[in-house]
Design a protein around this motif. Structure first.
Motif, short mmCIF file in Angstrom:
data_model
loop_
_atom_site.label_atom_id
_atom_site.label_comp_id
_atom_site.label_asym_id
_atom_site.label_seq_id
_atom_site.Cartn_x
_atom_site.Cartn_y
_atom_site.Cartn_z
N TYR A 59 -6.67 0.25 8.65
CA TYR A 59 -6.50 -0.93 7.79
C TYR A 59 -6.63 -2.19 8.64
O TYR A 59 -7.32 -3.13 8.27
N PHE A 118 0.88 -1.17 0.00
CA PHE A 118 0.00 0.00 0.00
C PHE A 118 0.92 1.22 0.00
O PHE A 118 1.52 1.54 1.04
N LEU A 131 -5.46 -7.01 7.63
CA LEU A 131 -5.05 -6.67 6.26
C LEU A 131 -3.55 -6.45 6.19
O LEU A 131 -2.87 -6.97 5.31
N LEU A 132 -3.05 -5.66 7.15
CA LEU A 132 -1.65 -5.23 7.12
C LEU A 132 -0.76 -6.13 7.95
O LEU A 132 -1.09 -6.45 9.10
N ARG A 188 -10.62 -6.81 -0.98
CA ARG A 188 -10.19 -6.82 0.43
C ARG A 188 -9.94 -8.26 0.88
O ARG A 188 -8.91 -8.56 1.52
N GLY A 212 -8.86 2.81 -0.05
CA GLY A 212 -10.16 2.40 0.50
C GLY A 212 -11.16 2.05 -0.57
O GLY A 212 -11.94 1.10 -0.43
N PRO A 257 -5.88 6.72 2.12
CA PRO A 257 -6.44 5.47 2.66
C PRO A 257 -7.94 5.34 2.44
O PRO A 257 -8.48 4.24 2.51
N TRP A 294 3.98 -1.86 8.56
CA TRP A 294 3.60 -0.46 8.34
C TRP A 294 4.82 0.41 8.58
O TRP A 294 5.51 0.25 9.59
#
Lengths: 318, 318
Positions: free
Chosen positions: B261, B196, B265-266, B215, B206, B201, B269
């Protein structure tokens, strides 16, 4: 005085400019040819309507006779960089804007006549410009390619091939089911004078007359119908009208074009002074004829031609 | 290595340029946001796809971050002369050509993914650029005007209003019935790494995630998912992301975006060094986090950011 003019592109537009000068108080309605309209890059292009609009509205490229003055070609170069053609049709950036507006309005459901009126709101051509029809009519030209008969769009024949091969036939595809645009028949019925400028007798005026109802309305009109020969000295003044005249079996002479329209349609016909011989032949066909200078060399010469047409109309009216 | 990047416009495009430099041998697939697509003048405009294409293809206006370099605005001026707007959206002549080609191809029945591929044949961006969906999705923003709630197109909110009023809600209209474009789910399933970039976002990443299936495919992918914060020091690096973050109830902080997020999902970061405080908070949310310089001040700085993302992905992979 209400004058109705059936017009093609460059010749019609220049004549109209002279007519406005010659008859400044006349109420002029122009029935414009749309048979040479073409879809390019997904956009609807109406070359003849635009030439009239730009010429009378002061936006024309004077030297070239079509397209916009001070034109640039960035969009076209970019399209070519994408490999998207045709490259033989010269659409400039300013011109593109016209086609974008037109296509957007057509897509929103407005008929071509309403779109043309909206575009003229900007150009204020000083005439009422009507497309001959809101329905799609597309002039195709039959040619022979490698021994095979093939139909190409008029613009492909005229602009890409530059009429370098014989036209075997000229077909206004869609004309047989097209309806005259709103106002066309009313303008003809209410006219005090109907003029055929020195536009192409086949692909411009011929196409307009091919829309059912228009030829009949011209023939039935109470007003005199006066035309100006686009052929001077046995050759078209500009363009390649001889090629498409041959396709309909008409000689490229001022007299032959008059006979092609015929006395059923024409009341008067102007030929150039170099074609003075033709006067007797045209009159023998029942069409009053005069020989006057017919070269639109400048606005004054063109206005003089228009005045000759007005004079001949008076004579015809008697 | 197969890398899949979910990208918006300027931020995503610049990050991708750095990623190409950092991972020259990677096979990069970009899933581009199309929620900010808009029909202007009857033409389909895809700002985010074009920004990626122009940036990676060398055609971008570097200062501005969007649009073409050496651009002119003749078409736009002419449209304004016709009274046709909007005038607040800056389409240049070169850019118009892209939209003309796209609209013509869509009109001929090609899906947006095929059109995008054809446009990329010219630009050779060095990545495979896929729209998130071939179906129309249009991000609308709810605002209050004179006490009444009204929905405007994202571009109207962003470009015309410059996000000067509060966004009450952000709705990707049509997303719920949109299908991922061909190749999107396959790319995610086969990825070695999903990134990402520091794109918006809400209205960029998004919106892509709002297309049913995307997603889920990101969450289910075997590959590490690593993101870079678009918020540095509690403010968006560029744009007005804080406005649309507020609309979805998310604070404009690097940590809040990571939590938005979510760990579902992540996997990793990156926050800027000024946000080093956030690292513990993000890790507490189950997302591995590092603080590194995150300002894309030049291509080398951007490549360094991309390398940090690759490094974090390796760590996550363990």
């Amino acid at each position: 005085m209400r004058i109705v003019v059936l017009a093609g592109g460059i010749g019609g537009a220049r004549f109209l400019r002279g007519l406005k000068q010659a008859a400044p108080d006349a109420e002029i309605t122009v029935i414009g040819n749309t048979g040479d309209d073409i879809h390019l890059f997904g956009l609807k292009v109406c070359p003849d309507l635009d030439t009239v609009m730009y010429t009378l509205g002061g936006g024309i490229n004077e030297e070239q006779g079509w397209g916009r003055r001070d034109e640039s070609f960035t969009v076209k170069e970019e399209l070519a960089a994408y490999g998207v053609g045709p490259e033989w049709f010269g659409l400039g950036d300013r011109d593109f804007a016209t086609h974008i507006v037109r296509t957007q309005m057509l897509g929103a459901g407005y008929p071509l006549s309403a779109v043309t009126e909206a575009l003229c709101d900007r150009w204020r051509p000083g005439v009422r410009l009507l497309p001959m029809s809101d329905d799609r009519v597309e002039t195709h030209v039959a040619i022979e390619v490698d021994g095979e008969r093939r139909a190409v769009h008029f613009q492909e024949y005229w602009v890409k091939l530059r009429a370098s091969v014989d036209a075997l036939a000229v077909v206004p595809v869609g004309a047989e089911t097209a309806k005259p645009a709103p106002g066309v028949l009313e303008a003809l019925a209410g006219a005090d004078l109907i003029l055929f400028p020195p536009s192409n007798p086949v692909v411009s005026i011929g196409t307009i007359l091919a829309v059912p109802g228009i030829r009949e309305a011209v023939a039935a009109a109470g007003a005199p119908v006066v035309g100006l020969s686009p052929i001077v000295g046995d050759a078209p003044v500009r363009g390649m009208a001889d090629k498409v005249l041959a396709a309909v079996g008409v000689e490229s002479t001022a007299a032959a074009v008059a006979r092609h329209y015929g006395a059923g349609l024409l009341d008067g016909w102007l030929v150039d002074t170099v074609d003075a011989d033709a006067v007797a032949e045209v009159e023998a066909a029942g069409i009053r004829c005069r020989a006057v200078p017919l070269l639109m060399t400048d606005p004054d010469a063109t206005a003089a031609m228009a005045r000759e047409a007005l004079t001949l109309a008076e004579e015809v009216r008697g």
